[in-house]
Structures are given as structure tokens and as C-alpha cells.
Design a protein around this motif. Structure first.
Motif, mmCIF file in Angstrom:
data_model
loop_
_atom_site.group_PDB
_atom_site.id
_atom_site.type_symbol
_atom_site.label_atom_id
_atom_site.label_comp_id
_atom_site.label_asym_id
_atom_site.label_seq_id
_atom_site.Cartn_x
_atom_site.Cartn_y
_atom_site.Cartn_z
ATOM 1 N N PRO A 52 0.796 -1.238 0.000
ATOM 2 C CA PRO A 52 0.000 0.000 0.000
ATOM 3 C C PRO A 52 0.825 1.283 0.000
ATOM 4 O O PRO A 52 0.272 2.361 -0.264
ATOM 5 N N ILE A 53 2.132 1.218 0.271
ATOM 6 C CA ILE A 53 2.915 2.454 0.234
ATOM 7 C C ILE A 53 3.178 2.915 -1.200
ATOM 8 O O ILE A 53 3.631 4.039 -1.412
ATOM 9 N N PHE A 54 2.880 2.069 -2.184
ATOM 10 C CA PHE A 54 2.997 2.461 -3.584
ATOM 11 C C PHE A 54 1.666 3.047 -4.051
ATOM 12 O O PHE A 54 0.597 2.513 -3.735
ATOM 13 N N ALA A 55 1.747 4.136 -4.812
ATOM 14 C CA ALA A 55 0.519 4.816 -5.244
ATOM 15 C C ALA A 55 -0.293 3.945 -6.189
ATOM 16 O O ALA A 55 -1.518 3.874 -6.068
ATOM 17 N N TYR A 56 0.380 3.289 -7.125
ATOM 18 C CA TYR A 56 -0.327 2.438 -8.082
ATOM 19 C C TYR A 56 0.393 1.100 -8.198
ATOM 20 O O TYR A 56 0.141 0.185 -7.457
ATOM 21 N N SER A 57 1.335 1.014 -9.124
ATOM 22 C CA SER A 57 2.066 -0.230 -9.312
ATOM 23 C C SER A 57 3.508 -0.053 -8.864
ATOM 24 O O SER A 57 3.960 1.065 -8.613
ATOM 25 N N ALA A 58 4.232 -1.177 -8.798
ATOM 26 C CA ALA A 58 5.613 -1.137 -8.321
ATOM 27 C C ALA A 58 6.463 -2.119 -9.110
ATOM 28 O O ALA A 58 5.989 -3.170 -9.547
ATOM 29 N N SER A 80 -4.963 -2.071 6.315
ATOM 30 C CA SER A 80 -5.410 -2.243 7.704
ATOM 31 C C SER A 80 -4.348 -2.977 8.526
ATOM 32 O O SER A 80 -4.140 -2.676 9.703
ATOM 33 N N LYS A 81 -3.668 -3.928 7.914
ATOM 34 C CA LYS A 81 -2.576 -4.635 8.593
ATOM 35 C C LYS A 81 -1.393 -3.693 8.831
ATOM 36 O O LYS A 81 -0.806 -3.664 9.924
ATOM 37 N N LEU A 82 -1.041 -2.910 7.793
ATOM 38 C CA LEU A 82 0.103 -2.016 7.896
ATOM 39 C C LEU A 82 -0.142 -0.912 8.915
ATOM 40 O O LEU A 82 0.790 -0.463 9.596
ATOM 41 N N GLY A 83 -1.401 -0.479 9.018
ATOM 42 C CA GLY A 83 -1.741 0.575 9.965
ATOM 43 C C GLY A 83 -1.423 0.228 11.402
ATOM 44 O O GLY A 83 -1.312 1.118 12.269
ATOM 45 N N GLN A 84 -1.266 -1.051 11.676
ATOM 46 C CA GLN A 84 -0.951 -1.502 13.036
ATOM 47 C C GLN A 84 0.552 -1.507 13.307
ATOM 48 O O GLN A 84 0.987 -1.825 14.410
ATOM 49 N N GLN A 85 1.355 -1.166 12.270
ATOM 50 C CA GLN A 85 2.815 -1.212 12.407
ATOM 51 C C GLN A 85 3.424 0.068 11.853
ATOM 52 O O GLN A 85 4.050 0.066 10.789
ATOM 53 N N ALA A 86 3.241 1.164 12.588
ATOM 54 C CA ALA A 86 3.638 2.481 12.107
ATOM 55 C C ALA A 86 5.143 2.579 11.847
ATOM 56 O O ALA A 86 5.574 3.166 10.849
ATOM 57 N N GLU A 87 5.945 2.014 12.712
ATOM 58 C CA GLU A 87 7.404 2.116 12.548
ATOM 59 C C GLU A 87 7.885 1.326 11.344
ATOM 60 O O GLU A 87 8.818 1.730 10.647
ATOM 61 N N LEU A 88 7.256 0.182 11.089
ATOM 62 C CA LEU A 88 7.589 -0.608 9.903
ATOM 63 C C LEU A 88 7.294 0.190 8.635
ATOM 64 O O LEU A 88 8.098 0.227 7.701
ATOM 65 N N GLU A 89 6.122 0.835 8.624
ATOM 66 C CA GLU A 89 5.756 1.650 7.458
ATOM 67 C C GLU A 89 6.732 2.805 7.278
ATOM 68 O O GLU A 89 7.181 3.087 6.158
ATOM 69 N N ARG A 90 7.088 3.473 8.372
ATOM 70 C CA ARG A 90 7.997 4.615 8.280
ATOM 71 C C ARG A 90 9.353 4.206 7.712
ATOM 72 O O ARG A 90 9.865 4.829 6.785
ATOM 73 N N SER A 91 9.921 3.139 8.243
ATOM 74 C CA SER A 91 11.240 2.714 7.773
ATOM 75 C C SER A 91 11.190 2.257 6.316
ATOM 76 O O SER A 91 12.117 2.511 5.551
ATOM 77 N N ALA A 92 10.080 1.636 5.925
ATOM 78 C CA ALA A 92 9.937 1.187 4.533
ATOM 79 C C ALA A 92 9.847 2.378 3.590
ATOM 80 O O ALA A 92 10.437 2.378 2.500
ATOM 81 N N ARG A 93 9.112 3.394 3.981
ATOM 82 C CA ARG A 93 8.975 4.581 3.133
ATOM 83 C C ARG A 93 10.306 5.328 3.003
ATOM 84 O O ARG A 93 10.626 5.840 1.926
#
Length: 401
Positions: free
Chosen positions: A20-26, A80-93
Motif C-alpha cells: 500500500p505504500i505504492f501509489a499504483y504499481s511497483a 489495515s494490517k500495515l496501519g498496526q505497524q507504524a514504525e515498519l511503514e515509516r522505515s519502509a517509506r
């Protein structure tokens, strides 16, 4: 979805979680950078997700060009799964921002005069825009500044003026507050200052270029000074302050000559020729522009369409309409090959005037329509849009019903 999730391997879960951190495709490479899932694990994870219809893969046979996208419902589940792991999302971005920064640099997005590999950036442009918005909004300012710099020339060349203004303003604010002088000067001169000038806010553009020039002078950075003087000359010219523009170009020309920088010399001579044209010295302008074309043809293809368009405009004013049309067509073909959207629009504008003078009203209308498409979509050229619409109305009156 819960059943599918329970069937996934750990690598597949990690990939799906971060899609989900990608706007469309990756691309596979971007997914690898964000997820830190590598080699065989990545191949297995992507294969499992495609097999379970959680990811959709494009039909490209070449793996580097293959794109992966989420179905809308799957995106909602993964988010919804990623929303529960804010630090994981931040480091990935942040990792993804670093990946796109290197990709854009490799494609010449931060280098004056490059354009041949810009399609690599264009493919990821929506992902880059979404990532920049996130980085600025979530305090990852250094990552945002470096990515902004990496796409600066790409954004200007391809005509993303509105997005360039948005992101470069934010990058300038941060670098000024953080006292990162080199980044600040770079962004002021090559980025937002240039965009403001091109988009018509001449007073603001002039202020920003002058600020950048002062920093480069303080840092004793000759190349930065040369380019700042050139951009400042453009701003003054557009303001109709022709004498100060000429003085600025002459100062830059002397500095470029002292460094034997033939490309910078040609750019300043182009500026002086355009001042001549603005002051009605059309023969001098024509000769000046013709003298620098060989340098641009050999060393700066990216500037060539604009220089040819300038010459076509001078030829038009000299009433050499057939020659103006021929030169303008060469400029347009080059700009289209490079996808220089602002140049395509301005050249089409010149060709429309030329065709009108030659009595080819339908062709003139078609060129004007092509120019209008860019100027309207950019959201920044209100006056030009109004002028073009009035021009097209005049042409319609002349065209046979």
C-alpha cells in the motif's frame, strides 16, 4: 483475505504488507528496497501473491519492466494490517525514498542537460509524488529534500511545474531553517527560482535566484554563480528590465570565458541575443542565435529545441515565415522526442502564429490547441491561456465554415 493471509509464507506477507505504500504499481526492485525481502525469497513471495490473486503482474516478459499492483479490496486489507505497524511503514517509506533518489540520479534527474533516461523516472512519477507528500507531512525532511533534488530537472523538463513548486517550496523552507546552505542555494537557483520564473511569478523568482546567488558567492562556488547569473538574467529579461538583464548576462559571460566553459558561454550569448530581440535588434538577435546552435547541437541537446524556437520567433518577426516554420518544426520534433512539454507548448504557440501569417488557419488552430492543452493542465499560466483562447477564436473566424 484472512484465510489467504494464513496460507502466505513470511516473505509473501512482508511484501503484501508494504504494497500500500505504492501509489499504483511497483517494480520488483522497488518492492525489494521497501520490503527488504531479497532474491529467492522475493521471487517466491511475489509468485505466491500472484498465484493467490492478491497481486496482479503486468505482461512484460522482461523482469525489470514487470509491474505489480494491488486489487482495491486487497489494498484495503493490507493497509489495515500495515496501519498496526507504524514504525515498519515509516522505515519502509524512508528506504523507498532513498531507492527512488538513487534511481532518479542515475537517470539524470538532478543533472543539467540530461534527458535520455527520464522515462525511468516517469514510470515511477506517481509513486515519487505520493512518497514526497508523505515524507514532508511526516517529518522525514532530509529524505524529502534529497528526493526533491534528484527529480528537479526532470520535473522542469517534463513540465510538472505545479508539483515542482509544491515540493521545492517545502524543501527550501526546511533547508533554510536547518541552515543547509549548499542544498538551499541549489534548490533556489536550479529548482524553485527557475520554476517561478518560467511560471510567471517573476518578482518571487528574482528574489529566490538572488538569494541563491548570494549564497554561492559566499561559498565561492563558481559553477553555482554562473548558473545563478544566467537564471537571474532570464528573470530580468522577462520583467522587461533589459539593461540589467544584459549586464547580468555580460557578467556571466565574462566569468564563463575565464573558465573556458563553452556551453555556459553559448547560454549567455543566447540570453544576450534574446535581449537584442526584445529591444528590436532582430538582425543582431538572429546572428547571435545562429552562432550558438552548433554548440548546442554538439554539447547540449536539451537546450537545442528552445534555442531553435527562439530563432524561429526572430525569423517570424523578420517576416521570414517559411524559414521560421521550418526551424520551428525542427524544434518541435526535438522537443517531442525529449518529451519537453513546456517547450512543446511554446514552440506550438510560435508555429501557430507562423501558420496564421502564412494563411494556414486550420494548421494554426491545431498548433494553438496543442499549446493550450499544456498551459491549461499546468494550472499556472492563466494569462497565456486567455491569450491562446482569444487567438483561437480569431482563427475560427478566418477558417472556412
Amino acid at each position: 483475505f484472512q484465510r489467504a493471509w494464513s496460507l502466505l509464507t513470511e516473505p509473501a506477507r512482508n511484501v503484501l504488507l508494504l504494497m500500500p505504500i505504492f501509489a499504483y504499481s511497483a517494480s520488483k526492485a522497488a518492492i525489494e528496497a521497501a520490503s527488504e525481502v531479497h532474491k529467492w525469497d522475493l521471487d517466491e513471495g511475489l509468485g505466491q501473491l500472484v498465484e493467490l490473486w492478491l497481486l496482479e503482474a503486468s505482461d512484460d516478459l522482461e523482469e525489470a519492466k514487470r509491474r505489480y499492483s494491488l486489487h482495491p479490496l486487497t489494498r484495503a486489507f493490507a493497509q489495515s494490517k500495515l496501519g498496526q505497524q507504524a514504525e515498519l511503514e515509516r522505515s519502509a517509506r524512508v528506504r523507498l525514498a532513498e531507492f527512488f533518489t538513487e534511481l532518479a540520479k542515475a537517470a539524470g534527474g538532478d543533472t543539467l542537460g540530461e534527458w535520455e533516461r527520464y522515462d525511468a523516472i516517469e514510470t515511477e512519477v506517481e509513486n515519487i509524488f505520493a512518497l514526497l507528500e508523505w515524507c514532508f507531512e511526516n517529518g522525514e525532511m532530509q529524505a524529502a529534500v534529497q528526493l526533491t533534488k534528484a527529480v528537479t530537472f526532470f520535473l522542469s523538463t517534463r513540465g510538472y511545474f505545479f508539483k515542482a513548486k509544491l515540493f521545492e517550496h517545502k524543501a527550501v523552507e526546511f533547508t533554510r531553517e536547518a541552515d543547509h546552505r549548499e542544498d538551499l542555494a541549489w534548490l533556489l537557483v536550479y529548482g524553485i527560482g527557475w520554476i517561478e520564473i518560467q511560471a510567471g511569478d517573476l518578482e518571487r523568482g528574482e528574489r529566490q535566484i538572488k538569494e541563491g546567488l548570494e549564497i554561492y558567492e559566499f561559498l565561492n562556488a563558481p559553477q553555482g554563480i554562473v548558473n545563478a547569473l544566467h537564471h537571474l538574467g532570464v528573470a530580468l529579461h522577462f520583467k522587461s528590465d533589459f539593461e540589467n538583464a544584459r549586464e547580468c548576462y555580460q557578467k556571466g559571460l565574462h566569468l564563463a570565458q575565464s573558465k573556458n566553459d563553452n556551453l555556459a558561454i553559448a547560454r549567455f550569448k543566447r540570453g544576450l541575443a534574446l535581449v537584442d530581440a526584445a529591444q528590436g535588434n532582430l538582425v543582431e538577435a538572429r546572428e547571435g542565435l545562429e552562432s550558438i546552435l552548433p554548440t548546442f547541437r554538439e554539447h547540449d541537446q536539451l537546450s537545442l529545441p528552445g534555442a531553435l524556437a527562439n530563432l524561429a520567433g526572430v525569423k517570424f518577426r523578420l517576416k521570414e515565415y517559411d524559414n521560421a516554420f521550418e526551424i520551428g518544426n525542427e524544434a518541435l520534433a526535438l522537443a517531442q522526442r525529449m518529451e519537453k512539454r513546456p517547450n512543446i507548448a511554446w514552440i506550438s504557440h510560435v508555429l501557430s502564429d507562423t501558420e496564421m501569417a502564412r494563411g494556414n488557419y486550420q494548421a494554426a488552430f491545431d498548433y494553438a490547441k496543442q499549446a493550450l492543452e499544456f498551459f491549461e493542465s499546468s494550472k499556472l499560466f492563466t494569462k497565456t491561456v486567455e491569450e491562446l483562447k482569444a487567438h483561437m477564436q480569431d482563427l475560427q473566424k478566418k477558417m472556412p465554415s
